[in-house]
Design an enzyme around this catalytic site. Structure first.
Site, PDB file in Angstrom:
ATOM      1  N   ASP A  48       0.865  -1.403  -0.048  1.00  0.00           N
ATOM      2  CA  ASP A  48      -0.137  -0.283   0.448  1.00  0.00           C
ATOM      3  C   ASP A  48       0.789   1.245   0.002  1.00  0.00           C
ATOM      4  O   ASP A  48       0.697   2.309  -0.766  1.00  0.00           O
ATOM      5  CB  ASP A  48      -0.816   0.219   1.134  1.00  0.00           C
ATOM      6  N   ARG A 130       0.051   6.235  17.747  1.00  0.00           N
ATOM      7  CA  ARG A 130       0.369   7.309  16.107  1.00  0.00           C
ATOM      8  C   ARG A 130       1.307   8.757  16.532  1.00  0.00           C
ATOM      9  O   ARG A 130       1.402   9.219  15.793  1.00  0.00           O
ATOM     10  CB  ARG A 130      -1.059   7.355  15.949  1.00  0.00           C
ATOM     11  N   ASP A 159      -6.718   6.598  12.614  1.00  0.00           N
ATOM     12  CA  ASP A 159      -5.581   6.697  12.392  1.00  0.00           C
ATOM     13  C   ASP A 159      -5.295   7.739  11.726  1.00  0.00           C
ATOM     14  O   ASP A 159      -4.705   8.591  12.002  1.00  0.00           O
ATOM     15  CB  ASP A 159      -5.232   5.716  11.483  1.00  0.00           C
ATOM     16  N   SER A 214      -6.604  -7.532   8.634  1.00  0.00           N
ATOM     17  CA  SER A 214      -6.000  -6.094   8.754  1.00  0.00           C
ATOM     18  C   SER A 214      -5.167  -6.460   9.659  1.00  0.00           C
ATOM     19  O   SER A 214      -5.695  -6.470  10.801  1.00  0.00           O
ATOM     20  CB  SER A 214      -6.603  -4.843   8.080  1.00  0.00           C
TER      21      SER A 214
END
Length: 494
Positions: A48, A130, A159, A214
């Site tokens: 990705d 994050r 996110d 995922s």
């Protein structure tokens, strides 16, 4: 009668002629790429972000700087360098950093001082990673004089909010490029076609469909979302879990682990001093062996939808149990209650991406101040997915006084007779309330319904006599039959 207005002549002429074809309107997004000269991309080296890297070069015609962080995801990160070079990135624009110690020391440990749990269960493993990534993106952007950052978060998840709130808090003027909110590569087939067209390597698993869910991993946890897990009634397959054995297959013998705390943080395990990252790594190993820290949860995303996720947080689960145990003997009752009141708010701030907000920093200051006395040792027994505290001590800061707490003779340290007044004072409002309720019930029972067809004659209102103060705390007697009113006694002459 109103008259209809006549159309203007010019409008008639305009209608008579065929309209000229309108000039094509340029989308704002078309001009935007030309404004970006350099962008820093959060780059994992996977499919990705490799597609995003190439897409940024093509769509924005800009220089790309890559940033790859090792926060304990358990995968080799150096291959990302070779992939970036292959996609045309200059060696000086490739940043690969080991952030494991900073991650645990400056983000995980402060969060665990707050005993943070989102919606009562989730230990915030993805959320807390994050802000660190956003911080380094901004720092690299400043150093390399980039005017934009980019990430691979989708437009449906949390996110994107976390990355961008963090970036804007630290670099208000930064531009953010979120390809998933801009491009039309919204299907697996389109992504693979783009990768093939630009000679981006695609491994066999990705081409055949990849994992049925995922994954996102760091030193605190692994999360599993999407795919087959989107059915909240689907039980995950046993081979999905990576960090923990199932409790059924965990050792039949319990293990006791001793944690040493200094100002709220674990500094040693079983007497061996360790760094923050080493502490979490060791607890992951111990907890995983005993099936500690699995969670299957439906949570509320900040963007508004519900999401089902499965999490493995073995070390974090042990940290939470140990921290609550050491706080139980070192924190004042009301300080502990205040922390518990504030914890859900703190957890929501972390989950929603407000790590760098003034309110989170204010709360952190309060929480950290409370940890000055959180020093000592805790013993935890781990057995088949469970944790039980079997010992806690603090030589310098324990508020547990055995002389006062004992059920045996305390030598006068505590006067048990004091409890009577304490209880009565705390019961005062309850007793008053109960008396009022009893009076209402008595009044309702004493009222007689009027005879049918006749209206009850209105009675002259009589001011109720005020009861003596002491009568409020006495039981109200049952209502007596009505008697003739007494005549007031004659006053004696003074």
């Amino acid at each position: 009668m109103s008259k209809t207005a006549k159309p203007a002549k010019t409008s008639v002429k305009a209608a008579a002629k065929p309209a000229a074809p309108a000039a094509p309107v340029k989308k704002a997004a078309a001009a935007e790429p030309q404004k970006i000269k350099k962008v820093v991309l959060a780059y994992s080296g996977g499919l990705d972000t490799s597609i995003i890297l190439k897409w940024l070069q093509d769509e924005y015609n800009c220089e790309v700087v890559t940033f790859t962080a090792d926060i304990g995801q358990g995968e080799e990160i150096e291959p990302a360098r070779a992939k970036a070079v292959k996609l045309g990135i200059k060696p000086e624009n490739i940043h690969i950093e080991d952030l494991r110690e900073e991650f645990v020391r400056d983000f995980v440990f402060p969060m665990f001082r707050a005993n943070a749990l989102y919606e009562g269960e989730y230990l915030l493993g993805t959320s807390i990673a994050r802000p660190l990534i956003a911080k380094r993106l901004v720092e690299i952007a400043r150093k390399s004089k980039a005017d934009a950052i980019s990430h691979g978060a989708t437009g449906k998840g949390n996110d994107q909010v976390r990355f961008e709130l963090g970036a804007y808090a630290l670099m208000p003027g930064v531009k953010v490029i979120a390809p998933w909110r801009e491009w039309d590569l919204l299907s697996r087939e389109k992504l693979l076609a783009y990768a093939d067209a630009h000679k981006i390597p695609v491994d066999f698993k990705k081409r055949k469909g990849g994992a049925p869910y995922s994954m996102d991993a760091n030193l605190l946890h692994i999360s599993y979302e999407g795919g087959v897990l989107e059915d909240p009634n689907f039980e995950p397959e046993a081979n999905m879990w990576r960090l923990t054995v199932s409790p059924e297959k965990a050792p039949a013998k319990a293990q006791i682990v001793e944690l040493t705390y200094a100002q709220g943080d674990v500094v040693a395990i079983d007497g061996v001093k360790l760094s923050p990252a080493q502490v979490l790594t060791k607890l992951n190993e111990i907890g995983g062996k005993h099936g500690i820290g699995r969670l299957d949860k439906v949570e509320n995303r900040y963007v508004g939808m519900k999401s089902r996720g499965c999490y493995e947080t073995p070390g974090g689960t042990i940290l939470l149990s140990g921290h609550r145990a050491i706080e139980s003997i070192t924190l004042d009752r009301e300080v502990l209650a205040l922390k518990d009141d504030l914890m859900p708010r703190y957890a929501r701030l972390v989950y929603n991406g407000y790590w760098f907000s003034p309110e989170r920093e204010l709360l952190q200051g309060l929480i950290d101040a409370s940890q000055a006395t959180v020093n000592g040792k805790v013993k935890l027994k781990l057995y088949k997915g469970t944790i039980m505290c079997v010992g806690r001590e603090s030589a310098s800061d324990s508020l547990f006084d055995p002389l006062i707490s004992t059920f045996d003779d305390d030598g006068g340290a505590y006067n048990q007779a004091d409890a009577a007044g304490f209880i009565k004072l705390n019961a005062l409002r309850l007793r008053i309330g109960a008396n009022v309720q009893a009076k209402r019930a008595a009044a309702a029972k004493g009222a007689k319904p009027a005879a049918k067809g006749k209206k009850a004659a209105p009675k002259a209102s009589k001011p109720a006599a005020k009861p003596a103060a002491a009568s409020l705390l006495k039981a109200v007697p049952a209502p007596k039959k009505a008697t003739a009113p007494r005549k007031p006694a004659a006053r004696k002459a003074a």
